[in-house]
Enzyme design. Structure first.
Site, mmCIF file in Angstrom:
data_model
loop_
_atom_site.group_PDB
_atom_site.id
_atom_site.type_symbol
_atom_site.label_atom_id
_atom_site.label_comp_id
_atom_site.label_asym_id
_atom_site.label_seq_id
_atom_site.Cartn_x
_atom_site.Cartn_y
_atom_site.Cartn_z
ATOM 1 N N CYS A 1 -1.602 55.855 75.099
ATOM 2 C CA CYS A 1 -0.984 56.932 74.327
ATOM 3 C C CYS A 1 -1.989 58.053 74.055
ATOM 4 C CB CYS A 1 -0.417 56.396 73.017
ATOM 5 S SG CYS A 1 1.067 55.376 73.224
ATOM 6 N N SER B 1 11.330 47.953 57.389
ATOM 7 C CA SER B 1 10.250 46.970 57.462
ATOM 8 C C SER B 1 10.048 46.312 56.105
ATOM 9 C CB SER B 1 8.949 47.636 57.903
ATOM 10 O OG SER B 1 7.834 46.797 57.665
#
Length: 388
Positions: A356, A201
């Site tokens: 989640c 990233s």
């Protein structure tokens, strides 16, 4: 699924019949259609049952993003759905291509590995600063020692990792998938070690390099497969989920190659309960492209004959509290991002965090920390805080 199939396969697809079949199906998880409890679903689109039957969580999640249904407590909805194991019935027979891709293709090649960085981690450091703790730890916090908030839970996790690795001043430590550098910054500050971190990233690398420029911390924008140096300690926190089953063994071979003979490696990863489980298609499309949760057996197979397991620790239930803390921060900060990101992103992110959280609450997924050594520590290994 038996409650849905007869109506959807017959000619009777009247709104009343479809609604009744969906109601019967969700009743198995104590969820009511258009009920008044926080986890009850408010249905706006009667095509939802067919979409779920055909596409499983992909259809369910996309319908949520489109406003096809609502629920006050999405986390509680998913907790009940998953605890009743209804996810195993919905959409499994129609997702053959998704399953074949995961099993037969290497979806985590060098060229594909950068996709998740662009799609997920590079959406804006200011956004993640608003959602995460001050060190930007983007993995499960450790709440089991009395942490009162997210900041304390993430610091407790970093301290736990440092103690498990038995860090000493002057050691050279590698962080595979270093994120925004939270572990490296903490380890360098508190234990006097020299750290090298790799990430795919660009935004993470830029933020970490600036934050820790005063410390012996080096950030490299590169794939883990290009690492060649030797290290006293290796850590990977929340990155193994991106490695993929086709690459588990080569990952462990790399660790064995770069780890000093008396070294230790800590692997912190989300894991699935069943080896046969496939990547979730909604998360794969919208959140973590090419992600692939490992099972306990898959990790053990990958390390077989290469590394000795010194310790294995499960604190997956703690991810529920971590995700709920992130969601609270996200909702509080949303007015500052609404114009830039839009309502579609908000519903997508809600679905990600809260589904989640429900999954970890239902114990459908886990968080494991493995400690490995090349050949076994002389005299054995003792987990910090244990009496054994």
């Amino acid at each position: 699924m038996s409650q849905l199939m007869p109506v959807l396969q017959s000619g009777d697809k009247t709104p009343e019949a479809v609604l009744q079949s969906l109601s019967d199906f969700l009743a198995l998880a104590d969820i009511r259609v258009d009920g008044d409890r926080p986890w009850d679903i408010q249905l706006h689109d009667l095509t939802l049952p067919e979409r779920v039957l055909a596409q499983g969580n992909l259809g369910l999640g996309e319908s949520w993003m489109e406003g096809g249904w609502d629920v006050e407590r999405l986390d509680e909805f998913f907790y009940r759905l998953l605890r009743a194991r209804l996810d195993r019935a919905a959409g499994q027979g129609r997702l053959l291509w998704h399953g074949l891709r995961a099993r037969l293709m290497n979806l985590q090649t060098l060229s594909r590995a950068w996709q998740v960085g662009c799609q997920h981690y590079d959406i804006g450091n200011d956004f993640y600063e608003a959602m995460l703790d001050s060190r930007m730890s983007y993995s499960c916090g450790y709440w089991q020692q009395g942490a009162a908030n997210l900041e304390e839970a993430q610091q407790a996790k970093l301290e736990l990792v440092c103690q498990k690795l038995q860090l000493r001043p002057g050691m050279k430590v590698l962080d595979i998938g270093c994120g925004w550098g939270s572990f490296m910054g903490y380890a360098a500050e508190q234990y006097g070690v020299e750290c090298v971190g790799v990430t795919i990233s660009r935004e993470q690398a830029r933020w970490a390099a600036e934050r820790y420029k005063h410390l012996p911390v080096t950030i490299r924008l590169q794939d883990y497969r290009n690492i060649n140096d030797k290290y006293d300690r290796v850590v990977s926190i929340g990155m193994f989920e991106h490695v993929g089953r086709k690459n588990h063994r080569s990952f462990m071979e790399l660790v064995r190659h770069i780890l000093q003979p008396d070294g230790l490696m800590l692997l912190h990863t989300i894991g699935k309960n069943r080896r046969a489980n496939l990547p979730d298609p909604w998360l794969d499309k919208y959140i973590f492209p090419n992600g692939d949760l490992p099972s306990l057996g898959q990790i053990a197979d990958a390390a077989d004959g290469l590394l000795v397991t010194e310790d294995l620790h499960n604190f997956g239930a703690d991810y529920d509290r971590t995700l709920m803390a992130w969601h609270n921060n996200f909702e509080a900060a949303w007015p500052g991002f609404a114009e830039r990101m839009g309502e579609g992103f908000r519903r997508m992110w809600q679905y990600y965090l809260l589904s989640c959280a429900g999954a970890f609450r239902a114990r459908s997924v886990q968080v494991w920390q493995w400690v490995f050594s090349p050949d076994g520590l002389a005299g054995g290994y003792r987990r910090p805080g244990s009496s054994a």
